[in-house]
Design an enzyme around this catalytic site. Structure first.
Site, short mmCIF file in Angstrom:
data_model
loop_
_atom_site.label_atom_id
_atom_site.label_comp_id
_atom_site.label_asym_id
_atom_site.label_seq_id
_atom_site.Cartn_x
_atom_site.Cartn_y
_atom_site.Cartn_z
N ASN A 238 69.95 75.68 17.99
CA ASN A 238 69.18 76.32 16.91
C ASN A 238 70.33 76.10 16.04
O ASN A 238 70.72 77.67 15.99
CB ASN A 238 68.06 76.64 16.98
CG ASN A 238 67.64 77.30 15.83
OD1 ASN A 238 68.11 76.54 14.84
ND2 ASN A 238 66.76 77.84 15.59
N LYS B 78 69.92 76.49 13.29
CA LYS B 78 69.74 77.75 11.71
C LYS B 78 69.50 77.21 10.20
O LYS B 78 69.98 76.33 10.05
CB LYS B 78 69.89 79.44 12.42
CG LYS B 78 69.11 79.56 13.22
CD LYS B 78 69.05 80.82 13.70
CE LYS B 78 68.76 81.10 15.19
NZ LYS B 78 68.19 82.27 15.44
N HIS C 261 59.22 78.90 15.17
CA HIS C 261 60.52 79.28 15.62
C HIS C 261 59.79 81.27 14.96
O HIS C 261 59.37 81.42 13.76
CB HIS C 261 61.98 79.18 14.40
CG HIS C 261 62.90 79.91 15.11
ND1 HIS C 261 62.70 81.78 14.16
CD2 HIS C 261 64.32 80.01 16.06
CE1 HIS C 261 63.62 82.08 15.22
NE2 HIS C 261 64.74 81.01 15.96
N GLU D 208 61.35 83.28 12.79
CA GLU D 208 62.03 83.62 11.70
C GLU D 208 61.11 82.84 11.10
O GLU D 208 61.20 82.84 9.23
CB GLU D 208 63.27 82.82 11.26
CG GLU D 208 64.50 83.96 12.40
CD GLU D 208 65.69 83.17 12.40
OE1 GLU D 208 66.11 81.74 12.40
OE2 GLU D 208 66.56 83.66 13.36
N GLU E 190 60.97 83.67 22.93
CA GLU E 190 62.61 84.35 22.40
C GLU E 190 61.78 85.89 22.22
O GLU E 190 60.94 85.77 21.19
CB GLU E 190 62.84 83.45 21.31
CG GLU E 190 63.18 82.26 21.38
CD GLU E 190 64.18 81.32 20.04
OE1 GLU E 190 65.47 81.09 21.10
OE2 GLU E 190 63.55 81.91 19.01
N GLY F 165 69.73 86.86 17.76
CA GLY F 165 71.15 87.08 16.59
C GLY F 165 71.38 89.54 16.73
O GLY F 165 71.92 89.80 16.15
N SER G 173 70.20 85.74 21.95
CA SER G 173 71.84 85.61 22.45
C SER G 173 72.09 84.83 23.48
O SER G 173 73.02 85.55 24.58
CB SER G 173 71.86 86.74 22.12
OG SER G 173 71.42 88.01 21.21
#
Ligand SMILES: O=C[C@H](O)COP(=O)(O)O
Length: 250
Positions: A10, A12, A95, A97, A167, A173, A213
């Site tokens: 991904n 991003k 996702h 985010e 996730e 991250g 991660s």
């Protein structure tokens, strides 16, 4: 027959179109592995050059998002038809985010999942808990709720082809990977939830990724777990490391 692993990057909001082509050219020889489906989910503007650059390789191009309407006055959005016409096969839906910064909810995730299936796109459906939820011991309840709503009105045949990405938000991250036990526990609970909604055959067929991660170091142990069928990789998908992640079994 066992489930084929699927490792997706991904990207991003990283990589301009020309940088995308350079990265794919670099990674192409590194991500060959017949045991794994390899997907690069890229920003919308990179999709067409990425598909061109990936030609002749085992890389499939995915999108990071799409809208749930067919067309119309939705400034800034991308429709499912636009993706399929460009040659996209996978689309990340929901996702964390998108949920955090763009107000996506379990309900909009469900609408997007249904729309993706209608167009023959494979959704990579994201779920995951916050650190507070984990500390409060409500991780499994939370994930089950996300899954149950995401799959409303999805048929068993459709669900069999879906990909779920677990996730944990606190691991994205941050360099903090969930332990293999934590990741396996939740992925196994997700499979059980799919079994409850549908049946054993659907639970056995659906692919469940871990994301958060993931690195070349953590991938082999994570991907060896009974209910983890690969990974959704952020930061490390932009580096040659991604080749080692895809080749976790070599
Ligand atoms: O979609 C990918 C995840 O958000 C994981 O990102 P990360 O590998 O940079 O932690």
């Amino acid at each position: 027959m066992g489930r084929k692993k699927i490792v997706a990057g991904n990207w991003k909001m990283n990589m301009t179109p020309s940088e995308a082509v350079t990265l794919i050219d670099t990674l192409k020889p590194l991500v060959k592995n017949d045991d794994v489906d390899v997907v690069f989910c890229v920003p919308a503007i990179d999709i067409i050059p990425a598909i061109e650059a990936a030609k002749g390789s085992n890389i499939q191009i995915g999108a990071e998002n799409m809208y749930f309407e067919e067309k119309g006055a939705y400034t800034g959005e991308i429709s499912p038809n636009m993706l399929t016409d460009a040659g996209v096969k996978y689309v990340i839906i929901g996702h964390s985010e998108r949920r955090e910064y763009f107000a996506e909810t379990d309900e909009t995730v469900n609408k997007k999942v249904l729309k993706a299936f209608e167009h023959g796109l494979t959704p990579i459906i994201c779920c995951g808990e916050t650190l507070t939820q984990r500390e409060q011991g409500i991780t499994i309840d939370w994930i089950r709720q996300q899954i149950k709503i995401a799959f409303l009105n999805v048929t068993a045949d459709q669900a069999k082809t879906a990909v779920i990405a677990y996730e944990p938000i606190w691991a994205i991250g941050t360099g903090k990977v969930a332990t293999t036990e934590q990741a396996q526990e939740v992925c196994s609970a997700i499979r059980a939830c799919i079994g409850e909604i549908y049946d054993e055959a659907t639970a056995e067929a659906i692919r469940i990724q871990y994301g958060g991660s993931v690195s070349a170091k953590s991938a082999p142990e994570l991907f060896a777990q009974a209910d983890i069928d690969g990974g959704l990789v952020g930061g490390a998908s932009l580096k040659p490391d991604f080749g080692a992640i895809v080749n976790y079994n070599k």
